[in-house]
Design an enzyme around this catalytic site. Structure first.
Site, PDB file in Angstrom:
ATOM      1  N   GLY A   5      10.821   0.297  -3.122  1.00 26.24           N
ATOM      2  CA  GLY A   5      11.828   1.034  -3.890  1.00 26.24           C
ATOM      3  C   GLY A   5      11.993   0.511  -5.304  1.00 26.24           C
ATOM      4  N   LEU A  44      11.770   2.403  -7.903  1.00 26.37           N
ATOM      5  CA  LEU A  44      10.482   2.937  -8.335  1.00 26.37           C
ATOM      6  C   LEU A  44      10.371   3.034  -9.852  1.00 26.37           C
ATOM      7  CD1 LEU A  44      10.112   5.793  -5.681  1.00 26.37           C
ATOM      8  CD2 LEU A  44       9.279   3.438  -5.573  1.00 26.37           C
ATOM      9  N   HIS A  57       4.581   2.978  -9.581  1.00 31.53           N
ATOM     10  CA  HIS A  57       4.583   3.623  -8.258  1.00 31.53           C
ATOM     11  C   HIS A  57       4.232   5.103  -8.397  1.00 31.53           C
ATOM     12  CE1 HIS A  57       7.745   0.370  -7.566  1.00 31.53           C
ATOM     13  NE2 HIS A  57       6.818   0.086  -6.670  1.00 31.53           N
ATOM     14  N   GLN A  66      -3.045  -2.493  -9.029  1.00 30.67           N
ATOM     15  CA  GLN A  66      -3.791  -3.710  -9.393  1.00 30.67           C
ATOM     16  C   GLN A  66      -2.862  -4.837  -9.862  1.00 30.67           C
ATOM     17  OE1 GLN A  66      -6.883  -3.486 -12.568  1.00 30.67           O
ATOM     18  NE2 GLN A  66      -6.269  -5.637 -12.836  1.00 30.67           N
ATOM     19  N   GLN A 120      -2.450  -9.313  -3.545  1.00 29.48           N
ATOM     20  CA  GLN A 120      -1.969  -8.500  -2.417  1.00 29.48           C
ATOM     21  C   GLN A 120      -3.021  -7.453  -2.040  1.00 29.48           C
ATOM     22  OE1 GLN A 120       2.182  -6.945  -1.534  1.00 29.48           O
ATOM     23  NE2 GLN A 120       1.401  -5.220  -2.698  1.00 29.48           N
ATOM     24  N   SER A 180       7.302  -3.319 -13.380  1.00 29.28           N
ATOM     25  CA  SER A 180       7.668  -4.023 -12.153  1.00 29.28           C
ATOM     26  C   SER A 180       9.120  -3.698 -11.835  1.00 29.28           C
ATOM     27  CB  SER A 180       7.514  -5.529 -12.374  1.00 29.28           C
ATOM     28  OG  SER A 180       8.208  -6.232 -11.373  1.00 29.28           O
ATOM     29  N   ARG A 195      11.147  -5.667 -10.737  1.00 27.72           N
ATOM     30  CA  ARG A 195      11.950  -6.834 -11.135  1.00 27.72           C
ATOM     31  C   ARG A 195      12.341  -6.795 -12.618  1.00 27.72           C
ATOM     32  NH1 ARG A 195       8.711  -9.384  -7.030  1.00 27.72           N
ATOM     33  NH2 ARG A 195      10.058 -10.471  -5.571  1.00 27.72           N
TER      34      ARG A 195
HETATM   35  O1  PAF Z   1       4.005  -4.270  -3.103  1.00 30.11           O
HETATM   36  C1  PAF Z   1       5.048  -4.046  -2.446  1.00 30.11           C
HETATM   37  O2  PAF Z   1       5.977  -3.383  -2.921  1.00 30.11           O
HETATM   38  C2  PAF Z   1       5.165  -4.632  -1.045  1.00 30.11           C
HETATM   39  O3  PAF Z   1       4.574  -5.884  -0.962  1.00 30.11           O
HETATM   40  C3  PAF Z   1       4.644  -3.688   0.049  1.00 30.11           C
HETATM   41  C4  PAF Z   1       3.151  -3.477  -0.074  1.00 30.11           C
HETATM   42  C5  PAF Z   1       5.357  -2.354  -0.022  1.00 30.11           C
HETATM   43  C6  PAF Z   1       4.911  -4.307   1.423  1.00 30.11           C
HETATM   44  O4  PAF Z   1       6.279  -4.525   1.626  1.00 30.11           O
END
Ligand code: PAF
Length: 281
Positions: free
Chosen positions: A31, A33, A37, A150, A155, A187, A189
């Protein structure tokens, strides 16, 4: 856009869609967003997938309780943004839907050395938590293609390992990092930064671009040390790592060769917010 909160409801809807020969594109998120995203949703739509976005702030991937508590939550705004880009389905579960028997990790995902490097080193347990939730979400959504950004370079590599381990048929589409006009990586954040912080934060991308230009002239460890020093001088309070690494293993590169496939990765704190970014070299 249809919003589902229950696992059984979304699973049976997507099952019906598959029977109608629709392919499913999946964008898992936590979320708050932003354009990053939305670019993943747009990509999935361009590829003609029935596009599913999930919003779930996964407690098991936070090694720092304060970071989890402070993680921004903006469901109403997120729903508006998703509708604007024509997302087909939003999955918005509560924790009991995702973890009906509790959050204890029942298996250990075989992530190898990747788990102890960089993010893994500074956030112990983080990638096991990411795999736990992505595994659960994949088992519910059963997508053809999984879209990830990316910006979370490590991750993406970890999730690729999860797919090889359990979901061989699912394709991972890694999409480029979206940036503001001043090139700050988008981000969730960033919302926690002041307007001054938003300007200071651009030192990361500027430093990485500078590093890229000096690869042939300076030892790699010197470049990393200089970039760390420049971030601290710009106002960052702490640098977890600056690493010039092999883009396939994330192990530190010893020396830059003409055929090196490298990436510079950074994690650093500004105004109490932990920012990460990376640049392919
Ligand atoms: O990248 C993220 O937002 C999270 O790590 C994910 C992939 C949704 C898993 O909680």
């Amino acid at each position: 856009m249809i919003i589902f909160k229950k696992v059984n409801d979304i699973a049976s809807f997507l099952n019906q869609q598959k029977q109608k020969n629709n392919t499913i594109g999946f964008v898992p998120t936590m979320g708050a967003l932003h354009e990053g995203h939305l670019s993943l949703i747009k990509k999935s739509k361009q590829n003609k997938h029935l596009t599913v976005c999930s919003i779930f702030v996964n407690p098991t991937q936070f090694n720092d309780a304060t970071d989890f508590e402070k993680y921004p939550s903006k469901h109403e705004e997120d729903i508006l943004l998703l509708s604007r880009v024509d997302c087909d389905v939003l999955f918005l579960p509560v924790a009991a839907e995702i973890y009906p028997s509790g959050t204890t990790l029942e298996i250990s995902y075989p992530l190898g050395e990747m788990e102890n490097l960089l993010e893994g080193k500074f956030r112990p347990g983080h990638f096991q938590g990411v795999c736990q939730v992505v595994d659960r979400l994949l088992s519910i959504v059963t997508p053809h293609t999984l879209y990830m950004g990316q910006k979370d370079f490590q991750q993406c590599m970890v999730v690729e390992k999860l797919l090889q381990y359990k979901y061989n048929h699912v394709e991972l589409a890694v999409c480029p990092t979206e940036r503001t006009t001043s090139k700050l990586a988008m981000s969730s954040r960033n919302i926690r930064l002041s307007s001054k912080g938003m300007v200071t934060a651009t030192a990361i991308i500027q430093g990485m671009e500078h590093a890229k230009q000096t690869l042939l002239t300076l030892p790699l460890r010197t470049i990393e040390a200089e970039l760390t020093a420049s971030l601290l001088a710009s106002g960052f309070s702490k640098v977890d790592y600056v690493s010039i690494a092999d883009a396939n293993t994330l192990l530190p590169l010893e020396k830059w060769e003409n055929d090196s496939k490298g990436v510079v990765l950074v994690a650093a704190f500004l105004e109490g917010v932990r920012l990460i970014d990376n640049l392919l070299l």
